[in-house]
Design an enzyme around this catalytic site. Structure first.
Site: not given
Ligand code: ADP
Length: 306
Positions: A10, A41, A220, A253
């Site tokens: 939560t 999630n 990424l 997630d």
């Molecule tokens: P986490 O939330 O674990 O840090 P990431 O930041 O790598 O993971 O984001 C996971 C996925 O979410 C990416 O591979 C992409 O598909 C999507 N994503 C995250 N940030 C963006 C963004 N600014 N624009 C478009 N897609 C995003």
């Protein structure tokens, strides 16, 4: 069916202008409660895309736990293996966010750490008959590993997300994961390689293949993902669409939950295509605020994702 073995938390979120110092009491201007925890999630995102889902987890026999069970049911998730314990409280994440978006977070895993291998045994039937079993590290790592082993022994696909990362991850996690999916931070903690670009991610991918992984995905952020596998050892970049990001909390997630859905329901799609579609789902989630509250439903997504 997609079966997730993992956490429920939560989120208790307070918005303030600045973060308090030690011993200080400050006034916040807004408070809200959210449903979080990586396991839940991921399960929620899979369910919202149309997957039949079960979450194997443990919450407290308390009001947060009761509310969480309701939340899972509302999302159409089977709660047959959601345990409620009186020995610990439902997991919580107490979060303070200042006006610049910086935060401080205290996580108390509580009931999550009481999920045990006996609970998995009771759920053996759903685990072994699943299409995909998904695990993370917000529960006792040995329990996650056991779930991966049970799935593997029945020929069920395993998707493992090593989050939050452990520097000394049991190497069996590499061999029992069909798909090993981490973000840049987790990649660095696991390999010591700081990931700032695609090339770094490729190095991480190669190192994890050497450790026994079959297929590695490094997410990424706005750049999408890097994938590499034993079968296709030339790394591929799968870009994400350009969107205006509002809140990227929980994007990873959303990605993992979406990938589990595609693995279970479109098993014949090339992996690159599953990742491209999962990028699309996750990129929708970053365009709204909150974690589960930002996860899209099937009806709100382009038809060509299905
Ligand atoms: P986490 O939330 O674990 O840090 P990431 O930041 O790598 O993971 O984001 C996971 C996925 O979410 C990416 O591979 C992409 O598909 C999507 N994503 C995250 N940030 C963006 C963004 N600014 N624009 C478009 N897609 C995003």
């Amino acid at each position: 069916e997609v079966v997730v073995v993992g956490s429920c938390m939560t989120d208790l979120v307070s918005l303030t202008t600045r973060l308090p110092r030690a011993g200080e009491t400050i006034l916040g201007h807004k408070f809200f409660i959210g449903f979080g925890g990586k396991g839940a999630n991921q399960c929620v995102q899979s369910a919202r895309l149309g997957a039949k889902t079960s979450l194997i987890c443990k919450v407290g026999k308390d009001s947060f736990g009761n509310d969480y069970v309701e939340n899972l049911k509302k999302n159409g998730i089977s709660t047959a293996f959601v345990g409620q314990t009186t020995d610990a409280a439902t997991g919580t994440a107490s979060i303070v966010v200042n006006s610049e978006g910086q935060n401080v977070i205290v996580i108390v895993p509580g009931a999550n750490l009481l999920l045990n291998c006996e609970d998995l045994k009771r759920a053996a039937d759903v685990i072994c008959k699943a299409k995909v079993v998904v695990c993370q590290l917000e529960i006792t790592p040995a329990v996650s590993l056991e779930a991966l082993k049970m799935a593997h022994a029945s020929g069920v696909k395993t998707l493992f997300n090593p989050a939050p990362a452990l520097a000394d991850l049991d190497p069996q996690f590499y061999t029992y994961s069909d798909i090993f999916c981490c973000n840049e931070t987790e990649a660095e903690i696991l390999t010591g390689i700081p990931v700032g670009n695609l090339e770094d991610a490729q190095k991480v991918g190669r190192m994890l293949l050497e450790r026994g992984c079959k297929l590695v995905i490094v997410t990424l952020g706005a750049e999408g993902c890097m994938m590499i596998s034993v079968e296709e050892p030339i790394p591929k970049h799968v870009p994400a669409g350009k969107v205006r990001a509002v809140d990227t909390t929980g994007a990873g997630d959303s990605f993992v939950g979406a990938l589990a859905f595609y693995l279970a329901y479109y098993p014949k799609l090339p992996m690159e295509e599953m990742i491209r579609k999962s990028n699309c789902v996750a990129s929708v989630s970053v365009q709204a605020s909150g974690t589960q509250s930002s996860y899209p439903y099937r009806k709100d997504l382009p038809r060509d994702l299905f």
